[in-house]
Motif scaffolding. Sequence first.
Motif, PDB file in Angstrom:
ATOM      1  N   PHE A  11       0.840  -1.193   0.000  1.00  0.00           N
ATOM      2  CA  PHE A  11       0.000   0.000   0.000  1.00  0.00           C
ATOM      3  C   PHE A  11       0.881   1.250   0.000  1.00  0.00           C
ATOM      4  N   GLU A  12       1.876   1.276   0.889  1.00  0.00           N
ATOM      5  CA  GLU A  12       2.754   2.445   0.989  1.00  0.00           C
ATOM      6  C   GLU A  12       3.571   2.638  -0.290  1.00  0.00           C
ATOM      7  N   ALA A  13       4.018   1.548  -0.886  1.00  0.00           N
ATOM      8  CA  ALA A  13       4.786   1.650  -2.132  1.00  0.00           C
ATOM      9  C   ALA A  13       3.918   2.227  -3.249  1.00  0.00           C
ATOM     10  N   LYS A  14       2.688   1.745  -3.362  1.00  0.00           N
ATOM     11  CA  LYS A  14       1.777   2.262  -4.388  1.00  0.00           C
ATOM     12  C   LYS A  14       1.428   3.719  -4.132  1.00  0.00           C
ATOM     13  N   ARG A  15       1.186   4.042  -2.868  1.00  0.00           N
ATOM     14  CA  ARG A  15       0.855   5.422  -2.505  1.00  0.00           C
ATOM     15  C   ARG A  15       2.021   6.354  -2.818  1.00  0.00           C
ATOM     16  N   SER A  16       3.219   5.918  -2.481  1.00  0.00           N
ATOM     17  CA  SER A  16       4.405   6.720  -2.746  1.00  0.00           C
ATOM     18  C   SER A  16       4.603   6.932  -4.240  1.00  0.00           C
ATOM     19  N   ILE A  70      -2.621  17.112 -28.524  1.00  0.00           N
ATOM     20  CA  ILE A  70      -1.943  15.877 -28.126  1.00  0.00           C
ATOM     21  C   ILE A  70      -1.445  15.992 -26.685  1.00  0.00           C
ATOM     22  N   GLN A  71      -0.891  17.132 -26.327  1.00  0.00           N
ATOM     23  CA  GLN A  71      -0.374  17.322 -24.964  1.00  0.00           C
ATOM     24  C   GLN A  71      -1.507  17.301 -23.944  1.00  0.00           C
ATOM     25  N   VAL A  72      -2.612  17.933 -24.260  1.00  0.00           N
ATOM     26  CA  VAL A  72      -3.762  17.940 -23.351  1.00  0.00           C
ATOM     27  C   VAL A  72      -4.280  16.519 -23.144  1.00  0.00           C
ATOM     28  N   ARG A  73      -4.351  15.737 -24.211  1.00  0.00           N
ATOM     29  CA  ARG A  73      -4.781  14.343 -24.080  1.00  0.00           C
ATOM     30  C   ARG A  73      -3.819  13.551 -23.204  1.00  0.00           C
ATOM     31  N   SER A  74      -2.533  13.821 -23.348  1.00  0.00           N
ATOM     32  CA  SER A  74      -1.529  13.138 -22.529  1.00  0.00           C
ATOM     33  C   SER A  74      -1.728  13.474 -21.048  1.00  0.00           C
ATOM     34  N   TYR A  75      -1.960  14.745 -20.748  1.00  0.00           N
ATOM     35  CA  TYR A  75      -2.233  15.132 -19.354  1.00  0.00           C
ATOM     36  C   TYR A  75      -3.502  14.459 -18.841  1.00  0.00           C
ATOM     37  N   ARG A  76      -4.526  14.419 -19.673  1.00  0.00           N
ATOM     38  CA  ARG A  76      -5.773  13.759 -19.267  1.00  0.00           C
ATOM     39  C   ARG A  76      -5.524  12.293 -18.934  1.00  0.00           C
ATOM     40  N   ASP A  77      -4.769  11.612 -19.780  1.00  0.00           N
ATOM     41  CA  ASP A  77      -4.480  10.198 -19.535  1.00  0.00           C
ATOM     42  C   ASP A  77      -3.675  10.000 -18.255  1.00  0.00           C
ATOM     43  N   LYS A  78      -2.691  10.854 -18.021  1.00  0.00           N
ATOM     44  CA  LYS A  78      -1.887  10.747 -16.799  1.00  0.00           C
ATOM     45  C   LYS A  78      -2.742  10.995 -15.563  1.00  0.00           C
ATOM     46  N   ILE A  79      -3.615  11.981 -15.631  1.00  0.00           N
ATOM     47  CA  ILE A  79      -4.518  12.274 -14.506  1.00  0.00           C
ATOM     48  C   ILE A  79      -5.444  11.092 -14.261  1.00  0.00           C
ATOM     49  N   ASN A  80      -5.981  10.517 -15.335  1.00  0.00           N
ATOM     50  CA  ASN A  80      -6.862   9.350 -15.181  1.00  0.00           C
ATOM     51  C   ASN A  80      -6.127   8.173 -14.556  1.00  0.00           C
ATOM     52  N   ASN A  81      -4.871   7.945 -14.949  1.00  0.00           N
ATOM     53  CA  ASN A  81      -4.097   6.853 -14.364  1.00  0.00           C
ATOM     54  C   ASN A  81      -3.873   7.057 -12.873  1.00  0.00           C
ATOM     55  N   ILE A  82      -3.540   8.272 -12.484  1.00  0.00           N
ATOM     56  CA  ILE A  82      -3.355   8.568 -11.064  1.00  0.00           C
ATOM     57  C   ILE A  82      -4.674   8.402 -10.324  1.00  0.00           C
ATOM     58  N   HIS A  83      -5.758   8.886 -10.906  1.00  0.00           N
ATOM     59  CA  HIS A  83      -7.080   8.764 -10.291  1.00  0.00           C
ATOM     60  C   HIS A  83      -7.452   7.295 -10.096  1.00  0.00           C
ATOM     61  N   ASP A  84      -7.243   6.496 -11.147  1.00  0.00           N
ATOM     62  CA  ASP A  84      -7.550   5.066 -11.056  1.00  0.00           C
ATOM     63  C   ASP A  84      -6.720   4.394  -9.964  1.00  0.00           C
ATOM     64  N   GLY A  85      -5.446   4.763  -9.884  1.00  0.00           N
ATOM     65  CA  GLY A  85      -4.577   4.212  -8.846  1.00  0.00           C
ATOM     66  C   GLY A  85      -5.041   4.588  -7.457  1.00  0.00           C
ATOM     67  N   LEU A  86      -5.467   5.819  -7.285  1.00  0.00           N
ATOM     68  CA  LEU A  86      -5.969   6.265  -5.969  1.00  0.00           C
ATOM     69  C   LEU A  86      -7.266   5.547  -5.617  1.00  0.00           C
ATOM     70  N   CYS A  87      -8.131   5.367  -6.594  1.00  0.00           N
ATOM     71  CA  CYS A  87      -9.380   4.637  -6.345  1.00  0.00           C
ATOM     72  C   CYS A  87      -9.082   3.196  -5.939  1.00  0.00           C
ATOM     73  N   ALA A  88      -8.111   2.574  -6.610  1.00  0.00           N
ATOM     74  CA  ALA A  88      -7.745   1.200  -6.277  1.00  0.00           C
ATOM     75  C   ALA A  88      -7.193   1.129  -4.853  1.00  0.00           C
ATOM     76  N   LEU A  89      -6.388   2.094  -4.454  1.00  0.00           N
ATOM     77  CA  LEU A  89      -5.851   2.115  -3.085  1.00  0.00           C
ATOM     78  C   LEU A  89      -6.977   2.296  -2.063  1.00  0.00           C
ATOM     79  N   LYS A  90      -7.927   3.127  -2.416  1.00  0.00           N
ATOM     80  CA  LYS A  90      -9.042   3.393  -1.504  1.00  0.00           C
ATOM     81  C   LYS A  90      -9.824   2.114  -1.196  1.00  0.00           C
ATOM     82  N   HIS A  91      -9.898   1.235  -2.179  1.00  0.00           N
ATOM     83  CA  HIS A  91     -10.699   0.015  -2.029  1.00  0.00           C
ATOM     84  C   HIS A  91      -9.902  -1.173  -1.511  1.00  0.00           C
ATOM     85  N   GLU A  92      -8.611  -0.968  -1.234  1.00  0.00           N
ATOM     86  CA  GLU A  92      -7.803  -2.077  -0.696  1.00  0.00           C
ATOM     87  C   GLU A  92      -8.069  -2.279   0.773  1.00  0.00           C
TER      88      GLU A  92
END
Length: 92
Positions: A11-16, A70-92
């Motif tokens: 959990f701490e490794a993923k959060r970090s 293209i850059q805006v889409r890249s930022y959107r994708d990175k934000i979504n990945n971080i969001h998904d990761g945080l949601c996954a941590l929340k449910h652990e």
Amino acid sequence: MSESNVTDQNFEAKRSQLLSESLELSDDFSKFSDEYSFLCDAFAAVAREPECITPPTSEGIWYVCYRLKIQVRSYRDKINNIHDGLCALKHE
């Protein structure tokens, strides 16, 4: 080592990792924002003087807008990945 300790370490490794990605994204976006704020001012100036829009200027504007998209889409994708990761941590 107990299962609880392994879970806590995972959990701490993923959060970090997510924290690091978030900080890096924030720094990148800050630079991006500064650069494209200037560009928006330039586009506004060109729009006020439409007679200065030559074919090369038009092509340059198209290219910059494409790169911006293209850059805006890249930022959107990175934000979504971080969001998904945080949601996954929340449910652990």
